[in-house]
Design an enzyme around this catalytic site. Structure first.
Site, PDB file in Angstrom:
ATOM      1  N   SER A 109       3.442  -2.076  10.360  1.00 33.08           N
ATOM      2  CA  SER A 109       4.880  -2.083  10.649  1.00 33.08           C
ATOM      3  C   SER A 109       5.573  -3.394  10.278  1.00 33.08           C
ATOM      4  O   SER A 109       6.444  -3.875  11.010  1.00 33.08           O
ATOM      5  CB  SER A 109       5.128  -1.728  12.121  1.00 33.08           C
TER       6      SER A 109
ATOM      7  N   GLY B 167       2.304   2.271  10.836  1.00 30.76           N
ATOM      8  CA  GLY B 167       3.279   3.355  10.731  1.00 30.76           C
ATOM      9  C   GLY B 167       3.950   3.728  12.038  1.00 30.76           C
ATOM     10  O   GLY B 167       4.528   4.809  12.152  1.00 30.76           O
TER      11      GLY B 167
ATOM     12  N   HIS C 109      -9.648   1.068   5.021  1.00 24.54           N
ATOM     13  CA  HIS C 109      -8.374   1.319   5.722  1.00 24.54           C
ATOM     14  C   HIS C 109      -8.638   2.273   6.887  1.00 24.54           C
ATOM     15  O   HIS C 109      -9.454   3.191   6.760  1.00 24.54           O
ATOM     16  CB  HIS C 109      -7.358   1.923   4.745  1.00 24.54           C
TER      17      HIS C 109
ATOM     18  N   GLU D  35      -5.345  -5.091  10.486  1.00 24.19           N
ATOM     19  CA  GLU D  35      -4.400  -3.990  10.661  1.00 24.19           C
ATOM     20  C   GLU D  35      -4.716  -3.244  11.951  1.00 24.19           C
ATOM     21  O   GLU D  35      -5.520  -2.291  11.948  1.00 24.19           O
ATOM     22  CB  GLU D  35      -4.506  -3.008   9.486  1.00 24.19           C
TER      23      GLU D  35
ATOM     24  N   GLU E  40      -7.060   4.689   7.981  1.00 28.32           N
ATOM     25  CA  GLU E  40      -6.830   6.108   7.664  1.00 28.32           C
ATOM     26  C   GLU E  40      -8.058   6.710   6.993  1.00 28.32           C
ATOM     27  O   GLU E  40      -8.381   7.881   7.177  1.00 28.32           O
ATOM     28  CB  GLU E  40      -5.585   6.249   6.779  1.00 28.32           C
TER      29      GLU E  40
ATOM     30  N   ASN F 250       0.866  -1.182   0.000  1.00 31.92           N
ATOM     31  CA  ASN F 250       0.000   0.000   0.000  1.00 31.92           C
ATOM     32  C   ASN F 250       0.903   1.233   0.000  1.00 31.92           C
ATOM     33  O   ASN F 250       1.521   1.541   1.018  1.00 31.92           O
ATOM     34  CB  ASN F 250      -0.898  -0.031   1.245  1.00 31.92           C
TER      35      ASN F 250
ATOM     36  N   LYS G  16      -0.002   4.249  -0.147  1.00 30.17           N
ATOM     37  CA  LYS G  16      -0.672   5.419   0.455  1.00 30.17           C
ATOM     38  C   LYS G  16      -0.450   6.637  -0.450  1.00 30.17           C
ATOM     39  O   LYS G  16      -0.297   6.460  -1.660  1.00 30.17           O
ATOM     40  CB  LYS G  16      -0.189   5.657   1.887  1.00 30.17           C
TER      41      LYS G  16
HETATM   42  P1  13P Z   1       2.919   0.382   7.628  1.00 27.13           P
HETATM   43  O1  13P Z   1       3.451  -0.892   7.030  1.00 27.13           O
HETATM   44  O2  13P Z   1       3.650   1.601   7.164  1.00 27.13           O
HETATM   45  O3  13P Z   1       2.789   0.286   9.110  1.00 27.13           O
HETATM   46  O4  13P Z   1       1.440   0.571   7.062  1.00 27.13           O
HETATM   47  C1  13P Z   1       0.547  -0.464   7.148  1.00 27.13           C
HETATM   48  C2  13P Z   1      -0.638  -0.114   6.371  1.00 27.13           C
HETATM   49  O5  13P Z   1      -1.395   0.759   6.731  1.00 27.13           O
HETATM   50  C3  13P Z   1      -0.876  -0.847   5.125  1.00 27.13           C
HETATM   51  O6  13P Z   1      -2.156  -0.634   4.647  1.00 27.13           O
END
Ligand code: 13P
Length: 248
Positions: free
Chosen positions: A211, A171, A93, A165, A95, A7, A9
């Site tokens: 992560s 992150g 997601h 997740e 976010e 991803n 982002k």
């Molecule tokens: P990270 O791997 O940066 O923690 O992000 C995970 C994520 O949100 C994947 O959709």
């Protein structure tokens, strides 16, 4: 076969994605044991379709509109994604849930519109730190999954992957432990069993995200019930990502 989804982002311009794909794709040689999908920004999808032609790498998107077409300025429809060669789309997601106020009703609509357009869905679910600390992981996962999959037929689950997740792991550099992941995956499969069938609960693809790096990917991927990983930050550097892929 393990499934690995990247991803990106809101990272990388089209020129940067092009550079990235030109580095990664010719060197990706694990197609026999990795089902790889790259969820790129919308602006790179069109060109990526051509760059990925003939390579065993799927194209993914990070979102889509819950509406069909018409007066929805700035939105991207399922039909547009399908036409540009997208195989899978991330929905729900954290976010998008928190920053863009996507509630369970919208997520359910998005899943249905994705399926209608023959797109595979990567549904993200996961608890917050407060929910984890108050032992609400089970309730949160159950509610998120039940709301998201409401009204779906069992055979449609073939097109759904569920990504666990935990919000506190995204992150942050703090991944869930294999034990925590195994617990969550067990809960996810139990919800699918209760709402659909034992067969569906065994067959549904479940990923872990949060992560994931080259340091922890091997143990995460080996956790019981885990079919693969959804990787954010560590997928952005082509060489680092190739290293992760080599460890699977
Ligand atoms: P990270 O791997 O940066 O923690 O992000 C995970 C994520 O949100 C994947 O959709």
């Amino acid at each position: 076969m393990k499934k690995i989804v990247a991803n990106f982002k809101m990272n990388k311009t089209p020129s940067e994605v092009k550079q990235y794909l030109m580095t990664l794709v010719p060197r990706f040689d694990k197609a026999e044991n990795i089902d790889l999908c790259l969820c790129l920004p919308y602006t790179s999808l069109s060109e990526a379709k051509y760059l990925l032609k003939g390579y065993p790498v799927k194209l993914g998107a990070q979102n889509l509109s819950e509406c069909e077409a018409g007066g929805n300025t700035g939105e991207i429809s399922g039909a547009m994604l399908k036409d540009v060669g997208v195989d899978s789309v991330i929905i729900g997601h954290s976010e998008r849930r928190s920053r863009f106020k996507e509630n369970s009703k919208i997520i359910n609509k998005k899943i249905k519109i994705a399926l209608k357009n023959r797109l595979n869905v990567i549904l993200c679910v996961g608890e917050s730190l407060a929910e984890k600390n108050t032992l609400k992981t089970l309730d949160t996962l159950r509610e998120q999954i039940e709301e998201a999959l409401k009204g779906l037929y069992e055979n449609e689950l073939e097109s759904i992957t569920i990504a666990y997740e935990p919000i506190w792991a995204i992150g942050t550099g703090k991944n869930a432990t294999p034990r925590e992941i195994e617990y969550a995956v067990k809960v996810i499969r139990k919800v699918v069993e209760d709402d659909f069938s034992t067969k569906a609960s065994k067959e549904i693809c479940v990923l872990y995200g949060g992560s994931v790096t080259n340091k922890n990917v091997a143990s995460i991927i080996k956790a019981k019930g885990v079919d693969g990983a959804l990787i954010g930050g560590a997928s952005l550097d082509a060489n680092m990502f190739l290293n992760i892929l080599s460890l699977i």
